[in-house]
Design a protein around this motif. Structure first.
Motif, mmCIF file in Angstrom:
data_model
loop_
_atom_site.group_PDB
_atom_site.id
_atom_site.type_symbol
_atom_site.label_atom_id
_atom_site.label_comp_id
_atom_site.label_asym_id
_atom_site.label_seq_id
_atom_site.Cartn_x
_atom_site.Cartn_y
_atom_site.Cartn_z
ATOM 1 N N SER A 258 -40.068 7.272 -12.830
ATOM 2 C CA SER A 258 -38.966 7.426 -11.372
ATOM 3 C C SER A 258 -38.991 6.157 -10.287
ATOM 4 C CB SER A 258 -39.466 8.984 -11.137
ATOM 5 O OG SER A 258 -39.476 9.518 -11.985
ATOM 6 N N LEU A 259 -39.469 5.773 -10.230
ATOM 7 C CA LEU A 259 -39.729 4.875 -8.724
ATOM 8 C C LEU A 259 -38.979 3.137 -9.767
ATOM 9 C CD1 LEU A 259 -40.576 3.569 -6.123
ATOM 10 C CD2 LEU A 259 -42.756 2.651 -6.903
ATOM 11 N N LEU A 260 -39.440 2.690 -10.469
ATOM 12 C CA LEU A 260 -38.755 1.881 -11.608
ATOM 13 C C LEU A 260 -37.423 2.023 -11.426
ATOM 14 C CD1 LEU A 260 -38.956 -0.761 -13.716
ATOM 15 C CD2 LEU A 260 -39.504 1.205 -15.632
ATOM 16 N N TYR A 261 -37.017 3.409 -12.349
ATOM 17 C CA TYR A 261 -35.705 3.159 -12.178
ATOM 18 C C TYR A 261 -34.840 3.643 -11.461
ATOM 19 C CZ TYR A 261 -37.439 5.444 -17.402
ATOM 20 O OH TYR A 261 -37.968 5.057 -18.472
ATOM 21 N N THR A 262 -35.252 4.215 -10.308
ATOM 22 C CA THR A 262 -34.504 3.931 -8.600
ATOM 23 C C THR A 262 -34.714 2.960 -7.909
ATOM 24 O OG1 THR A 262 -34.948 6.079 -8.936
ATOM 25 C CG2 THR A 262 -34.585 5.143 -6.756
ATOM 26 N N VAL A 263 -36.116 1.906 -7.820
ATOM 27 C CA VAL A 263 -35.469 0.500 -7.999
ATOM 28 C C VAL A 263 -34.354 -0.262 -8.610
ATOM 29 C CG1 VAL A 263 -36.835 -1.563 -7.328
ATOM 30 C CG2 VAL A 263 -38.123 0.937 -5.977
ATOM 31 N N ALA A 264 -35.072 0.071 -10.119
ATOM 32 C CA ALA A 264 -34.047 -1.355 -10.641
ATOM 33 C C ALA A 264 -31.984 -0.842 -10.405
ATOM 34 C CB ALA A 264 -34.762 -1.033 -12.273
ATOM 35 N N GLY A 265 -31.916 0.926 -10.923
ATOM 36 C CA GLY A 265 -31.038 1.544 -10.795
ATOM 37 C C GLY A 265 -30.306 1.021 -9.302
ATOM 38 N N VAL A 266 -30.872 0.955 -8.034
ATOM 39 C CA VAL A 266 -30.486 0.071 -6.630
ATOM 40 C C VAL A 266 -29.945 -1.042 -6.811
ATOM 41 C CG1 VAL A 266 -31.111 0.371 -3.888
ATOM 42 C CG2 VAL A 266 -31.553 2.176 -5.391
ATOM 43 N N VAL A 267 -30.977 -1.966 -7.173
ATOM 44 C CA VAL A 267 -30.302 -3.282 -7.106
ATOM 45 C C VAL A 267 -29.639 -3.864 -7.946
ATOM 46 C CG1 VAL A 267 -31.887 -5.403 -7.261
ATOM 47 C CG2 VAL A 267 -33.772 -3.411 -6.462
ATOM 48 N N LEU A 268 -29.395 -3.163 -9.012
ATOM 49 C CA LEU A 268 -28.479 -3.552 -10.260
ATOM 50 C C LEU A 268 -27.038 -2.793 -9.164
ATOM 51 C CD1 LEU A 268 -27.625 -4.305 -12.595
ATOM 52 C CD2 LEU A 268 -27.449 -1.503 -13.626
ATOM 53 N N ALA A 269 -27.084 -2.071 -8.757
ATOM 54 C CA ALA A 269 -25.438 -1.131 -8.230
ATOM 55 C C ALA A 269 -25.181 -2.302 -6.966
ATOM 56 C CB ALA A 269 -25.699 0.201 -7.416
ATOM 57 N N LEU A 270 -26.162 -2.906 -5.904
ATOM 58 C CA LEU A 270 -26.344 -3.877 -5.475
ATOM 59 C C LEU A 270 -25.914 -5.333 -5.712
ATOM 60 C CD1 LEU A 270 -27.089 -5.072 -2.297
ATOM 61 C CD2 LEU A 270 -28.722 -5.633 -2.816
ATOM 62 N N GLY A 271 -26.416 -5.626 -7.111
ATOM 63 C CA GLY A 271 -25.459 -6.767 -7.710
ATOM 64 C C GLY A 271 -24.605 -7.057 -7.944
ATOM 65 N N ALA A 272 -23.926 -5.790 -8.734
ATOM 66 C CA ALA A 272 -22.481 -6.110 -9.559
ATOM 67 C C ALA A 272 -21.406 -5.579 -8.056
ATOM 68 C CB ALA A 272 -22.041 -4.097 -10.282
ATOM 69 N N ILE A 273 -22.152 -4.647 -7.063
ATOM 70 C CA ILE A 273 -20.917 -4.569 -5.640
ATOM 71 C C ILE A 273 -20.297 -5.962 -5.465
ATOM 72 C CG2 ILE A 273 -20.987 -3.943 -3.293
ATOM 73 C CD1 ILE A 273 -22.389 -1.464 -4.427
ATOM 74 N N VAL A 274 -21.959 -6.965 -5.233
ATOM 75 C CA VAL A 274 -22.078 -8.384 -5.013
ATOM 76 C C VAL A 274 -20.805 -8.793 -5.567
ATOM 77 C CG1 VAL A 274 -22.757 -10.131 -4.040
ATOM 78 C CG2 VAL A 274 -23.562 -7.860 -2.922
ATOM 79 N N LEU A 275 -21.405 -8.563 -6.688
ATOM 80 C CA LEU A 275 -19.965 -10.127 -7.354
ATOM 81 C C LEU A 275 -18.952 -9.363 -7.622
ATOM 82 C CD1 LEU A 275 -22.726 -9.806 -11.548
ATOM 83 C CD2 LEU A 275 -21.533 -12.115 -9.561
ATOM 84 N N PHE A 276 -18.779 -8.051 -7.787
ATOM 85 C CA PHE A 276 -17.049 -8.414 -8.168
ATOM 86 C C PHE A 276 -16.326 -7.771 -6.872
ATOM 87 C CE2 PHE A 276 -19.081 -7.024 -12.241
ATOM 88 C CZ PHE A 276 -18.309 -7.725 -12.896
ATOM 89 N N THR A 277 -17.011 -7.721 -5.598
ATOM 90 C CA THR A 277 -16.163 -6.780 -4.325
ATOM 91 C C THR A 277 -16.083 -8.566 -3.032
ATOM 92 O OG1 THR A 277 -18.125 -6.274 -3.492
ATOM 93 C CG2 THR A 277 -16.939 -4.572 -4.525
ATOM 94 N N PHE A 278 -16.806 -9.474 -3.545
ATOM 95 C CA PHE A 278 -17.366 -10.918 -2.556
ATOM 96 C C PHE A 278 -15.902 -11.259 -2.325
ATOM 97 C CE2 PHE A 278 -18.201 -15.147 -2.097
ATOM 98 C CZ PHE A 278 -18.510 -14.977 -0.830
ATOM 99 N N GLN A 279 -15.964 -11.370 -1.322
ATOM 100 C CA GLN A 279 -14.652 -12.260 -0.715
ATOM 101 C C GLN A 279 -15.076 -13.104 0.310
ATOM 102 O OE1 GLN A 279 -11.488 -12.260 -1.987
ATOM 103 N NE2 GLN A 279 -12.305 -10.714 -3.933
ATOM 104 N N PRO A 280 -15.098 -14.800 0.354
ATOM 105 C CA PRO A 280 -15.479 -15.933 1.010
ATOM 106 C C PRO A 280 -14.574 -15.596 2.594
ATOM 107 C CG PRO A 280 -14.991 -17.238 -1.080
ATOM 108 C CD PRO A 280 -14.085 -15.268 -1.242
ATOM 109 N N ARG A 281 -15.798 -15.776 3.447
ATOM 110 C CA ARG A 281 -15.387 -14.950 4.659
ATOM 111 C C ARG A 281 -14.682 -16.039 5.513
ATOM 112 N NH1 ARG A 281 -19.873 -11.013 7.165
ATOM 113 N NH2 ARG A 281 -19.567 -9.356 5.554
#
Length: 281
Positions: A258-281
């Motif tokens: 459960s810990l493995l899946y939770t940590v991996a899921g959170v990190v995966l979501a974080l990486g995907a969000i940054v990849l597709f929403t990042f805009q240079p400031r």
């Protein structure tokens, strides 16, 4: 499982494959988080990138390249044995082949990366300067001693049997995924390491502007997303197998997985969000 191999070459290959796999997965989690800091602005991200210029991290960079290279090459050997079981009679030759290809590829890469560390900045490193500087050979020599110890032959011991393919269900899909993703990741991850760690000064040139420019193109966003998904899935399934091998109590297994899946899921979501929403400031 360790005792079954009784000092055979395959024991050391299995052990090193597992250790490098765990190490790469831990680095992957950390790396996704630190790259995600780009979404919090230039100053924070550049400050984090400066840590990677420290000699300790630069040595770690060389070891990471070696870990990825060995894990990928040995993984190909395992895949060949799995899909062509009759080749098991040649497994020692394949192990030697893995070692040879590893050294031929790793030594020049280690020289370049260590040379970049010695020079610092964004200066390009020439082969002449790198080869004549004795300090550039230290990490390569250390790695050579370690790998030689791993591959010290014990040729008279009995050979192992090929692994058994699961018959169906989730285990079969996971078994297939980790092999297919492994082949794809060899090209994707090694390509990423060459671009980010070997060419044009390596990590010396990596800062907010460099990453922002990279993420401004759909191709690199897609490339990085493919690495993110495949590497995370590959790593999670591999770590799942490690946990199942060493944790046998049901409650402890449930907590660990459960810990493995939770940590991996959170990190995966974080990486995907940054990849597709990042805009240079």
């Amino acid at each position: 499982m360790f005792w079954r191999y009784r000092g055979d070459l395959s024991m050391w290959a299995w052990l090193l494959h597992r250790l490098t796999g765990v190490g790469i997965f831990v680095f992957l989690l950390i790396h996704i988080v630190d790259i995600a800091l780009i979404g919090w602005g230039r100053d924070l991200f550049d400050a984090m990138m400066q840590l990677y210029h420290h000699p300790v991290f630069r040595i770690g960079e060389i070891l990471l390249f070696g870990a990825v290279l060995f894990h990928g090459l040995n993984g190909l050997r395992v895949i060949v044995l799995d899909f062509a079981p009759t080749t098991i009679v040649y497994q020692r030759q394949m192990l030697i082949g893995v070692a040879v290809v590893f050294f031929v590829t790793f030594i020049p890469a280690a020289l370049v990366m260590f040379g970049q560390m010695l020079h610092g900045g964004s200066e390009h490193v020439s082969w002449g300067n790198t080869l004549t500087n004795w300090k550039a050979w230290l990490p390569t020599l250390s790695a050579a001693v370690a790998i030689f110890s791993v591959y010290a032959p014990t040729v008279n011991l009995p050979r192992l049997q090929a692994s058994v393919r699961p018959v169906g269900g989730l285990e079969l899909y996971g078994w297939l995924f980790i092999r297919i993703s492994g082949v794809l990741l060899i090209f994707l991850v090694l390509g990423h390491l060459v671009i980010m760690h070997l060419l044009d000064g390596g990590v010396n040139r990596v800062n907010y502007d460099f990453v922002a420019q990279r993420l401004s193109t759909p191709f690199w966003r897609t490339y990085d997303f493919a690495i993110l998904v495949l590497a995370m899935g590959h790593g999670v399934w591999g770590m799942r197998n490690v946990l199942l091998d060493y944790i046998h109590r049901p409650i402890a297994r449930l907590v660990a997985l459960s810990l493995l899946y939770t940590v991996a899921g959170v990190v995966l979501a974080l990486g995907a969000i940054v990849l597709f929403t990042f805009q240079p400031r």
